[in-house]
Write an enzyme that holds these catalytic residues in place. Structure first.
Site, PDB file in Angstrom:
ATOM      1  N   LYS A 167       0.886  -1.154  -0.006  1.00  0.00           N
ATOM      2  CA  LYS A 167      -0.005   0.011   0.042  1.00  0.00           C
ATOM      3  C   LYS A 167       0.952   1.183   0.000  1.00  0.00           C
ATOM      4  O   LYS A 167       1.711   1.030   0.566  1.00  0.00           O
ATOM      5  CB  LYS A 167      -0.917  -0.001   1.226  1.00  0.00           C
ATOM      6  CG  LYS A 167      -1.995   1.254   1.236  1.00  0.00           C
ATOM      7  CD  LYS A 167      -2.686   1.145   2.548  1.00  0.00           C
ATOM      8  CE  LYS A 167      -3.410   0.010   2.758  1.00  0.00           C
ATOM      9  NZ  LYS A 167      -4.303   0.134   4.180  1.00  0.00           N
TER      10      LYS A 167
ATOM     11  N   CYS B 229       0.614  14.944  -5.686  1.00  0.00           N
ATOM     12  CA  CYS B 229      -0.322  14.283  -7.138  1.00  0.00           C
ATOM     13  C   CYS B 229      -1.360  13.493  -6.356  1.00  0.00           C
ATOM     14  O   CYS B 229      -1.479  12.941  -5.509  1.00  0.00           O
ATOM     15  CB  CYS B 229       1.010  13.411  -7.523  1.00  0.00           C
ATOM     16  SG  CYS B 229       0.222  12.361  -8.893  1.00  0.00           S
TER      17      CYS B 229
ATOM     18  N   CYS C 105      -3.037  12.018  -9.400  1.00  0.00           N
ATOM     19  CA  CYS C 105      -3.296  11.348 -10.536  1.00  0.00           C
ATOM     20  C   CYS C 105      -2.427  10.048 -10.935  1.00  0.00           C
ATOM     21  O   CYS C 105      -2.476   9.273 -11.616  1.00  0.00           O
ATOM     22  CB  CYS C 105      -2.970  12.143 -11.747  1.00  0.00           C
ATOM     23  SG  CYS C 105      -1.205  12.466 -12.358  1.00  0.00           S
TER      24      CYS C 105
ATOM     25  N   CYS D 270       3.342  16.580  -6.967  1.00  0.00           N
ATOM     26  CA  CYS D 270       2.934  16.879  -8.521  1.00  0.00           C
ATOM     27  C   CYS D 270       3.954  17.362  -9.356  1.00  0.00           C
ATOM     28  O   CYS D 270       4.666  18.546  -8.710  1.00  0.00           O
ATOM     29  CB  CYS D 270       1.616  17.767  -8.129  1.00  0.00           C
ATOM     30  SG  CYS D 270       1.216  18.549  -9.992  1.00  0.00           S
TER      31      CYS D 270
ATOM     32  N   HIS E  17      -0.376  15.424 -14.587  1.00  0.00           N
ATOM     33  CA  HIS E  17      -1.844  15.375 -14.879  1.00  0.00           C
ATOM     34  C   HIS E  17      -2.222  16.116 -15.881  1.00  0.00           C
ATOM     35  O   HIS E  17      -3.376  15.597 -16.643  1.00  0.00           O
ATOM     36  CB  HIS E  17      -2.390  15.941 -13.376  1.00  0.00           C
ATOM     37  CG  HIS E  17      -2.069  17.527 -13.364  1.00  0.00           C
ATOM     38  ND1 HIS E  17      -1.020  17.761 -12.375  1.00  0.00           N
ATOM     39  CD2 HIS E  17      -2.914  18.411 -13.770  1.00  0.00           C
ATOM     40  CE1 HIS E  17      -1.169  19.100 -12.295  1.00  0.00           C
ATOM     41  NE2 HIS E  17      -2.168  19.512 -13.235  1.00  0.00           N
TER      42      HIS E  17
HETATM   43 FE1  FES Z   1      -0.440  13.958 -10.516  1.00  0.00          FE
HETATM   44 FE2  FES Z   1      -0.413  16.734 -10.796  1.00  0.00          FE
HETATM   45  S1  FES Z   1      -1.650  15.497  -9.901  1.00  0.00           S
HETATM   46  S2  FES Z   1       1.096  14.956 -11.593  1.00  0.00           S
END
Ligand code: FES
Length: 108
Positions: free
Chosen positions: A57, A75, A77, A86, A90
């Site tokens: 996890k 992040c 995504c 991030c 994304h």
């Molecule tokens: Fe994943 Fe920006 S939210 S790189």
């Protein structure tokens, strides 16, 4: 092909005067709607395509008071090369998939 990773049922209650999709006005006022979220990944199942797959996890802890910047993007995504931070990946993901994900902004 889309891979389902989560299915959740919600109980919804509608006001007496509102038409209920699938039930019509003046009939059942309660219903259970099943919502299935799906994710597509390249070469795998689930939402995380490649980050720390050796871990059972992926969990990160951040102490907001110790952040070096007043606003730090994290992040959501699972495409960032600097995960958990991030790196803007994304944007490419959203353009390629029509998705709308973006970072979590943590304020110091
Ligand atoms: Fe994943 Fe920006 S939210 S790189």
């Amino acid at each position: 092909m889309a891979t389902p990773f989560c299915a959740t049922a919600f109980r919804l209650t509608f006001p007496p005067s509102a038409p209920v999709p699938g039930f019509g006005r003046g009939r059942a006022r309660r219903g259970v709607v099943a919502v299935r979220a799906e994710a597509e990944t390249a070469g795998g199942t689930g939402i995380n395509p490649a980050i720390r797959k050796e871990e059972a996890k992926v969990v990160d802890t951040v102490l907001a008071g110790e952040l070096s910047k007043p606003l730090t993007p994290y992040c959501r995504c699972w495409r960032s090369g600097t995960f958990p931070l991030c790196d803007g990946s994304h944007v490419k993901h959203n353009k390629a998939t029509g998705d709308n994900v973006g970072p979590l902004l943590v304020k110091k």
